[in-house]
Design an enzyme around this catalytic site. Structure first.
Site, mmCIF file in Angstrom:
data_model
loop_
_atom_site.group_PDB
_atom_site.id
_atom_site.type_symbol
_atom_site.label_atom_id
_atom_site.label_comp_id
_atom_site.label_asym_id
_atom_site.label_seq_id
_atom_site.Cartn_x
_atom_site.Cartn_y
_atom_site.Cartn_z
ATOM 1 N N GLU A 1 -3.036 10.444 3.125
ATOM 2 C CA GLU A 1 -4.210 10.701 3.955
ATOM 3 C C GLU A 1 -4.170 12.142 4.442
ATOM 4 O O GLU A 1 -3.121 12.638 4.867
ATOM 5 C CB GLU A 1 -4.250 9.749 5.153
ATOM 6 C CG GLU A 1 -4.409 8.292 4.753
ATOM 7 C CD GLU A 1 -4.347 7.348 5.941
ATOM 8 O OE1 GLU A 1 -5.189 6.434 6.017
ATOM 9 O OE2 GLU A 1 -3.451 7.531 6.793
ATOM 10 N N GLN B 1 -0.597 12.954 5.704
ATOM 11 C CA GLN B 1 0.164 11.815 6.195
ATOM 12 C C GLN B 1 0.396 10.838 5.051
ATOM 13 O O GLN B 1 -0.536 10.468 4.342
ATOM 14 C CB GLN B 1 -0.565 11.106 7.328
ATOM 15 C CG GLN B 1 0.125 9.823 7.795
ATOM 16 C CD GLN B 1 -0.479 9.249 9.058
ATOM 17 O OE1 GLN B 1 -0.276 9.768 10.148
ATOM 18 N NE2 GLN B 1 -1.240 8.163 8.924
ATOM 19 N N THR B 2 1.640 10.411 4.876
ATOM 20 C CA THR B 2 1.967 9.383 3.895
ATOM 21 C C THR B 2 2.494 8.155 4.627
ATOM 22 O O THR B 2 3.038 8.253 5.725
ATOM 23 C CB THR B 2 3.019 9.887 2.889
ATOM 24 O OG1 THR B 2 4.186 10.330 3.596
ATOM 25 C CG2 THR B 2 2.464 11.032 2.056
ATOM 26 N N ASN B 3 2.326 6.999 3.986
ATOM 27 C CA ASN B 3 2.772 5.755 4.600
ATOM 28 C C ASN B 3 3.066 4.753 3.484
ATOM 29 O O ASN B 3 2.531 4.860 2.365
ATOM 30 C CB ASN B 3 1.704 5.197 5.549
ATOM 31 C CG ASN B 3 2.271 4.266 6.600
ATOM 32 O OD1 ASN B 3 3.431 3.877 6.553
ATOM 33 N ND2 ASN B 3 1.435 3.875 7.556
ATOM 34 N N ARG C 1 9.995 5.259 19.432
ATOM 35 C CA ARG C 1 9.168 4.227 18.802
ATOM 36 C C ARG C 1 10.039 3.135 18.189
ATOM 37 O O ARG C 1 9.686 1.957 18.216
ATOM 38 C CB ARG C 1 8.296 4.878 17.727
ATOM 39 C CG ARG C 1 7.312 3.959 17.040
ATOM 40 C CD ARG C 1 6.565 4.742 15.969
ATOM 41 N NE ARG C 1 5.615 3.943 15.241
ATOM 42 C CZ ARG C 1 5.051 4.319 14.089
ATOM 43 N NH1 ARG C 1 5.366 5.495 13.570
ATOM 44 N NH2 ARG C 1 4.186 3.538 13.471
ATOM 45 N N ASP D 1 0.098 5.240 0.783
ATOM 46 C CA ASP D 1 -0.985 6.051 1.359
ATOM 47 C C ASP D 1 -0.725 7.535 1.261
ATOM 48 O O ASP D 1 0.395 8.000 1.540
ATOM 49 C CB ASP D 1 -1.147 5.734 2.854
ATOM 50 C CG ASP D 1 -1.890 4.446 3.115
ATOM 51 O OD1 ASP D 1 -2.476 3.901 2.172
ATOM 52 O OD2 ASP D 1 -1.871 3.995 4.266
ATOM 53 N N TRP E 1 -8.121 8.564 16.177
ATOM 54 C CA TRP E 1 -6.680 8.829 16.065
ATOM 55 C C TRP E 1 -6.299 10.032 15.212
ATOM 56 O O TRP E 1 -5.206 10.584 15.367
ATOM 57 C CB TRP E 1 -5.961 7.611 15.487
ATOM 58 C CG TRP E 1 -6.351 7.279 14.062
ATOM 59 C CD1 TRP E 1 -7.348 6.466 13.655
ATOM 60 C CD2 TRP E 1 -5.738 7.789 12.864
ATOM 61 N NE1 TRP E 1 -7.410 6.419 12.282
ATOM 62 C CE2 TRP E 1 -6.421 7.223 11.769
ATOM 63 C CE3 TRP E 1 -4.674 8.649 12.607
ATOM 64 C CZ2 TRP E 1 -6.103 7.491 10.438
ATOM 65 C CZ3 TRP E 1 -4.342 8.926 11.279
ATOM 66 C CH2 TRP E 1 -5.054 8.342 10.210
ATOM 67 N N ARG F 1 5.526 3.290 8.491
ATOM 68 C CA ARG F 1 6.483 4.187 7.829
ATOM 69 C C ARG F 1 5.848 5.562 7.628
ATOM 70 O O ARG F 1 5.953 6.185 6.583
ATOM 71 C CB ARG F 1 6.909 3.614 6.485
ATOM 72 C CG ARG F 1 8.186 2.762 6.514
ATOM 73 C CD ARG F 1 8.065 1.505 7.299
ATOM 74 N NE ARG F 1 9.322 0.732 7.266
ATOM 75 C CZ ARG F 1 9.490 -0.395 7.934
ATOM 76 N NH1 ARG F 1 8.536 -0.891 8.688
ATOM 77 N NH2 ARG F 1 10.652 -1.036 7.871
ATOM 78 N N GLU F 2 5.203 6.098 8.657
ATOM 79 C CA GLU F 2 4.458 7.339 8.523
ATOM 80 C C GLU F 2 5.363 8.565 8.483
ATOM 81 O O GLU F 2 6.373 8.636 9.168
ATOM 82 C CB GLU F 2 3.474 7.519 9.691
ATOM 83 C CG GLU F 2 2.408 6.465 9.807
ATOM 84 C CD GLU F 2 2.800 5.343 10.769
ATOM 85 O OE1 GLU F 2 4.014 5.204 11.067
ATOM 86 O OE2 GLU F 2 1.904 4.613 11.218
ATOM 87 N N GLU G 1 0.844 -1.195 0.000
ATOM 88 C CA GLU G 1 0.000 0.000 0.000
ATOM 89 C C GLU G 1 0.880 1.246 0.000
ATOM 90 O O GLU G 1 1.937 1.287 0.642
ATOM 91 C CB GLU G 1 -0.904 -0.003 1.236
ATOM 92 C CG GLU G 1 -1.985 1.061 1.255
ATOM 93 C CD GLU G 1 -3.010 0.785 2.364
ATOM 94 O OE1 GLU G 1 -3.408 -0.382 2.522
ATOM 95 O OE2 GLU G 1 -3.388 1.735 3.074
ATOM 96 N N GLY H 1 -4.295 12.900 17.979
ATOM 97 C CA GLY H 1 -4.233 11.567 18.562
ATOM 98 C C GLY H 1 -5.559 11.045 19.063
ATOM 99 O O GLY H 1 -5.594 10.132 19.896
#
Length: 295
Positions: A111, A124-126, A281, A109, A201, A135-136, A107, A205
């Site tokens: 968003e 936001q990309t992923n 993280r 992304d 989210w 991988r945001e 995928e 958040g």
């Protein structure tokens, strides 16, 4: 903020691709190229059929997907996002190897995370490979995406994935034959767009909830463009001859000098979150984080 748009000059060749695109706005009806996944009440078009409106209320969201899959190419859409108070609302434009969130999906992304009135949208990309993402990246935009249409694009070949906004590169994900094999280059993908509620989210958040009194929330789409390798079973001829296409030739394997200047401006001014810098993280950063995206 200083604005650099050197990419516009070097990207004039994008105009040329319209002569060769496989799927383009105005070539066939919406139903010829896409399938919808929402109630008819949540999908409308302009009188000429060239603008598509997707709406979200408490009962349902809306989405559409291409009927065809592609492996590598240039994929572009013009969007105008929900105006006003859009907290909790996500508008998505993405590519996925499965018609659904399958456990082994690849995928790419894009968003758009809604916000309270007066607060900026975040993009936001992923990147997912075999069902694994994380991988945001998040960026601010240098304009109000609710006032007019802007172009959001993905360049995907076997060397890199580049996310563009108005033809300015905002993210580069390189293929360096990672030992973790984390580069989606094997599975053909559909293209999707959708609007949906993600107030658990999406905004601060999950602290800011969707205000359903403001519904319906409407996002607008037009000028869908693809210049890519359209998938055919068992595999299309273009898979082995992609270098005949501009999007998989040497100049598309890396950023041009002007694009690098734009990309540097984006990195200095617009990056809100980068997983490659989140050592809390990821105490051990993923392998691709050590690669220079400028190479």
């Amino acid at each position: 903020m200083e604005k650099l748009f050197h990419s516009l000059a070097t990207f004039l060749f994008i105009v040329f691709i319209s002569l060769f695109q496989l799927v383009a706005a105005g070539e066939g009806s919406f139903d010829d190229n896409f399938s919808k996944s929402c109630p008819e009440t949540h999908f409308k078009t302009s009188e000429d059929g060239q603008i598509w409106y997707l709406s979200l209320d408490k009962q349902a969201g809306c989405g559409f997907a291409t009927k065809q899959r592609y492996r590598f190419g240039w994929f572009s859409m013009k969007l105008k996002l929900v105006g006003g108070d859009s907290a909790g609302v996500v508008t998505a434009y993405y590519m996925c190897s499965e018609d659904g969130a399958g456990p082994q999906r690849d995928e790419l992304d894009i968003e758009f995370l809604g916000n309270r009135t007066g607060q900026p949208y975040l993009i936001q990309t992923n990147v997912y490979k075999n069902g694994t993402g994380n991988r945001e990246m998040r960026h601010m935009l240098w304009f109000d995406p609710t006032q007019e249409f802007h172009i959001y694009s993905v360049l995907w070949n076997n060397h890199q994935i580049v996310f563009f906004v108005d033809r300015v590169p905002i993210r580069v994900y390189k293929n360096a034959n990672y030992t973790n094999n984390f580069f989606p280059n094997e599975k053909p993908m559909y293209l999707f767009s959708s609007i949906w509620n993600a107030d658990d989210w999406a905004t601060r958040g999950g602290l800011e909830k969707t205000d359903w009194k403001k519904a319906p929330f409407v996002s607008s789409y037009k000028d869908f463009n693809v210049d890519g390798c359209q998938w055919e079973e068992p595999y299309p001829a273009c898979v082995s001859t992609t270098t005949k296409n501009w999007w998989d030739q040497y100049n598309a394997w890396h950023l041009s000098d002007d694009q690098k200047k734009d990309f540097a401006w984006v990195e200095r001014n617009l990056v809100i979150y980068d997983y490659c810098k989140d050592t809390q993280r990821f105490p051990k950063l993923p392998e691709e984080c050590w690669l220079n995206p400028w190479d």
